[in-house]
Motif scaffolding. Structure first.
Motif, mmCIF file in Angstrom:
data_model
loop_
_atom_site.group_PDB
_atom_site.id
_atom_site.type_symbol
_atom_site.label_atom_id
_atom_site.label_comp_id
_atom_site.label_asym_id
_atom_site.label_seq_id
_atom_site.Cartn_x
_atom_site.Cartn_y
_atom_site.Cartn_z
ATOM 1 N N ASP A 177 0.821 -1.203 0.000
ATOM 2 C CA ASP A 177 0.000 0.000 0.000
ATOM 3 C C ASP A 177 0.860 1.259 0.000
ATOM 4 O O ASP A 177 1.923 1.312 0.614
ATOM 5 C CB ASP A 177 -0.914 0.014 1.234
ATOM 6 C CG ASP A 177 -1.954 -1.096 1.185
ATOM 7 O OD1 ASP A 177 -2.273 -1.540 0.064
ATOM 8 O OD2 ASP A 177 -2.429 -1.505 2.253
ATOM 9 N N GLN A 178 0.370 2.289 -0.688
ATOM 10 C CA GLN A 178 1.068 3.572 -0.695
ATOM 11 C C GLN A 178 0.898 4.268 0.658
ATOM 12 O O GLN A 178 -0.060 4.022 1.387
ATOM 13 C CB GLN A 178 0.536 4.451 -1.831
ATOM 14 C CG GLN A 178 0.800 3.871 -3.209
ATOM 15 C CD GLN A 178 0.524 4.877 -4.303
ATOM 16 O OE1 GLN A 178 1.334 5.093 -5.181
ATOM 17 N NE2 GLN A 178 -0.642 5.494 -4.269
ATOM 18 N N ARG A 179 1.854 5.155 0.968
ATOM 19 C CA ARG A 179 1.851 5.827 2.266
ATOM 20 C C ARG A 179 2.298 7.278 2.099
ATOM 21 O O ARG A 179 2.720 7.704 1.029
ATOM 22 C CB ARG A 179 2.815 5.114 3.231
ATOM 23 C CG ARG A 179 2.584 3.615 3.354
ATOM 24 C CD ARG A 179 3.706 2.947 4.128
ATOM 25 N NE ARG A 179 3.704 1.511 3.894
ATOM 26 C CZ ARG A 179 4.680 0.686 4.289
ATOM 27 N NH1 ARG A 179 5.722 1.175 4.937
ATOM 28 N NH2 ARG A 179 4.611 -0.607 4.040
ATOM 29 N N HIS A 180 2.226 8.006 3.212
ATOM 30 C CA HIS A 180 2.780 9.353 3.276
ATOM 31 C C HIS A 180 4.226 9.235 3.748
ATOM 32 O O HIS A 180 4.534 9.372 4.931
ATOM 33 C CB HIS A 180 1.974 10.228 4.235
ATOM 34 C CG HIS A 180 0.613 10.592 3.743
ATOM 35 N ND1 HIS A 180 0.405 11.504 2.730
ATOM 36 C CD2 HIS A 180 -0.630 10.155 4.119
ATOM 37 C CE1 HIS A 180 -0.886 11.637 2.507
ATOM 38 N NE2 HIS A 180 -1.532 10.824 3.326
ATOM 39 N N PHE A 181 5.140 8.977 2.805
ATOM 40 C CA PHE A 181 6.537 8.783 3.167
ATOM 41 C C PHE A 181 7.195 10.127 3.509
ATOM 42 O O PHE A 181 7.041 11.113 2.780
ATOM 43 C CB PHE A 181 7.295 8.118 2.019
ATOM 44 C CG PHE A 181 6.951 6.667 1.844
ATOM 45 C CD1 PHE A 181 7.535 5.696 2.647
ATOM 46 C CD2 PHE A 181 6.046 6.275 0.872
ATOM 47 C CE1 PHE A 181 7.223 4.360 2.483
ATOM 48 C CE2 PHE A 181 5.722 4.939 0.708
ATOM 49 C CZ PHE A 181 6.315 3.980 1.518
#
Length: 622
Positions: free
Chosen positions: A404-408
């Motif tokens: 899943d994509q994240r707020h990196f």
């Protein structure tokens, strides 16, 4: 499982179109033709049947490899009980067409006996299209020719070659005495008449090219005395990874060398990542090699001019072609590591950090050349405007995680950097820009990142917002200038990354874990990020400790892999890895600046700014 040559026993040669790996056993086990992202002709590094071209003594031997000084010309010396022989390998540059002096792409191998007598085996076993195409080898008047997949590969041999019954391999045995030498010339696509004098001339021209290029940084070399040999070799590696036709820069010349032996982290790095290329151009600019930076930036700014910033991909093929990912299920994989992948589906990911890295490259080149074209500014402005709209989205991040994509945090830092440097360019060059909007969004990114990305319990910024995963990429936060190095949160982050992700011996993991099975090795560039942060924190003793320990994992030829097994010390991942080499260059220059007390207004530039210059003006050439 078959026995494989350790990565540290390979040397790399190339011609700015493709690269070959030559083992200390005299075997070329990797080469893709006609360019580095083409299908492999020699790929034994990924499977025993993948194809190779070897020249080695028939008797037991000990071997040692070395480059001619400041070149990509490789020499492998074999010592046997009966004598000594040296194989010199290089790839000449294919220049402008000259009917009186035609040049074709190929590999030149000079075999010279310097002492006693040596018997050698020659084995020519190409396999077109990663063995997917039938390969047919036949004898010719000058040696042998291999055909397959509509392509031909000629071996000009000074000795008769025997072709096996299956017509897939050509071999020979040659005896040499002291003072004798032979030339074996591999030519792709067409056969050009050659002789010893011509081969010697090409060797001289190739060596001279590299030596002149390495000296192009000027008389006052910015890295003189600071790991000079390692930096010179690293610069040559970065140059080898450039593709002369477009200015694109490959991340590495290889595909699917594993980050975990026996694991699934096997990716194809023969393409041009905006991120890797941007870091590479900054390293080359800091060493005085501005032409490569100009060509790379022009290549990607052209992409930016032709499409909406939202459509910019994180990576491209060297000629901007498609990048479909597929697996070679019939390949055993290096040391049994499968799947073997070619192509890379990360090209379809969203990676927001690339916008910051691209603008950073434009900014540093503009500073070095004291100018920026109006057309380039329009592309930068469009990117900065897009960052204002997209920075608060999730993405796949610098490590291209496939879950899943994240707020990196790193992605947010680089979005901040994009706006920060775009504002600097606008001010310095008096370009029209929505300064108020960019400034407001820049501050919003900083405020959100500091509030959401810092974990009080860890005393560290973390991989993404409000999670507990540690990640070495957060070391880019102070390097970008978002927070100063004397900020308590920055110093605590440096200490936490070192203590929790450090593995000893100068090695640092990039993060704690990911969804893929198996524990990967330590990520080499992270060690150099740590050394850089320590140097700029005025913690020089610790910086040198990490830097020198990390350098212990350089191969005997001065080459760096992507990762290192912290237990065995084995080199892992694609090799040689540009990201690792540019990390070494940057860390060495930070150490030099810190040792000499230089003030770096913009740490990512490495080169110091003149005190008399206003703002982030022209960079000192001293």
């Amino acid at each position: 499982m078959s026995e494989y040559t350790p990565l540290e026993e390979y040397g790399a040669i190339g011609n700015l179109e493709t690269t070959a790996l030559v083992g200390a056993d005299g075997s070329i086990d990797w080469c893709c033709l006609p360019k580095v992202s083409s299908p492999g002709v020699f790929a034994r590094i990924l499977d025993p049947g993948g194809g190779h071209f070897s020249i080695r003594p028939t008797a037991e031997y000990e071997s040692e490899q070395a480059y001619l000084d400041e070149t990509a010309v490789l020499q492998t010396t074999f010592e046997t009980d009966s004598g000594t022989v040296t194989v010199t390998d290089f790839m000449p540059f294919v220049g402008e067409e000259d009917p009186s002096n035609p040049k074709v792409q190929g590999i030149y191998r000079r075999v010279a006996c310097t002492d006693g007598e040596v018997e050698l085996d020659v084995e020519f076993e190409p396999r077109f299209d990663f063995v997917r195409a039938d390969t047919h080898v036949e004898s010719t008047e000058n040696g042998a020719v291999a055909s397959g997949d509509g392509k031909r590969l000629f071996l000009v041999s000074p000795t008769d070659l025997d072709v096996n019954d299956a017509e897939t391999t050509a071999t020979a045995t040659v005896d040499l005495s002291a003072g004798e030498d032979r030339w074996y010339v591999l030519q792709y696509g067409m056969e050009v008449p050659t002789d010893d004098d011509r081969c010697e001339l090409l060797l001289e021209e190739t060596a001279s090219y590299w030596q002149e290029w390495t000296h192009n940084c000027g008389d006052d070399c910015p890295h003189e005395g600071y790991a000079h040999d390692l930096l010179t070799r690293s610069a040559i590696v970065l140059k080898l990874l450039t593709f002369r036709d477009t200015g694109a820069i490959a991340a590495a010349p290889t595909a699917s060398l594993p980050e975990v032996v026996g694991g699934v982290r096997n990716w194809d790095y023969r393409y041009s990542w905006i991120r890797d290329g941007a870091f590479t151009t900054r390293a080359l600019v800091n060493l005085g090699h501005e032409r490569e930076a100009r060509e790379y930036i022009e290549d990607f700014l052209q992409i930016s001019r032709e499409r909406d910033p939202a459509e910019i991909r994180p990576l491209y093929s060297l000629d901007h072609g498609d990048l479909e990912e597929e697996t070679l299920d019939y390949f055993e994989g290096y040391r049994g590591s499968t799947p073997v992948r070619i192509g890379n589906q990360a090209s379809g990911q969203t990676q927001l950090d690339v916008y910051g890295e691209l603008i950073l490259s434009v900014y540093h080149l503009a500073q070095a050349q004291n100018e920026l074209a109006a057309a380039d500014w329009r592309a930068v402005k469009d990117i900065a405007d897009y960052v204002c709209e997209a920075w608060d989205q999730t993405d796949a991040g610098i490590w291209e995680l496939r879950d899943d994509q994240r707020h990196f945090v790193h992605s947010k830092v680089m979005c901040w950097t994009a706006l920060d440097r775009a504002l600097e360019i606008a001010e310095g060059e008096a370009f029209d820009a929505p300064v108020e909007r960019w400034s407001e969004v820049r501050e919003e990114i900083k405020k959100t990142t500091v509030e959401e990305g810092y974990d009080e319990e860890w005393g560290s910024f973390t991989q993404s917002f409000r999670n507990e995963q540690l990640d070495a990429s957060v070391l880019m936060l102070p390097l970008s200038g978002m927070l100063p190095f004397d900020d308590e949160r920055v110093q605590s982050t440096i200490d936490t990354v070192w203590s929790e992700l450090g593995r000893g011996n100068g090695l640092v993991r990039r993060y704690q874990d990911d969804p893929l099975p198996g524990e990967e090795g330590a990520f080499v560039v992270c060690s150099y990020w740590l050394a850089s942060c320590l140097a700029l924190s005025d913690r020089l003793d610790e910086a040198w400790e990490v830097f020198e320990a990390a350098n212990e994992h350089v191969s005997p030829l001065g080459l760096l892999s992507e990762e290192v097994d912290p237990d065995s010390g084995d080199l892992l991942g694609n090799f040689p890895q540009g990201f690792s080499h540019l990390g070494l260059i940057t860390a060495a220059l930070y150490l030099k600046a810190a040792e000499e007390g230089e003030e770096l207004e913009d740490p990512l530039s490495v080169r110091p700014f003149d005190d008399d210059d206003a703002g982030r003006g022209s960079i000192s050439k001293s």
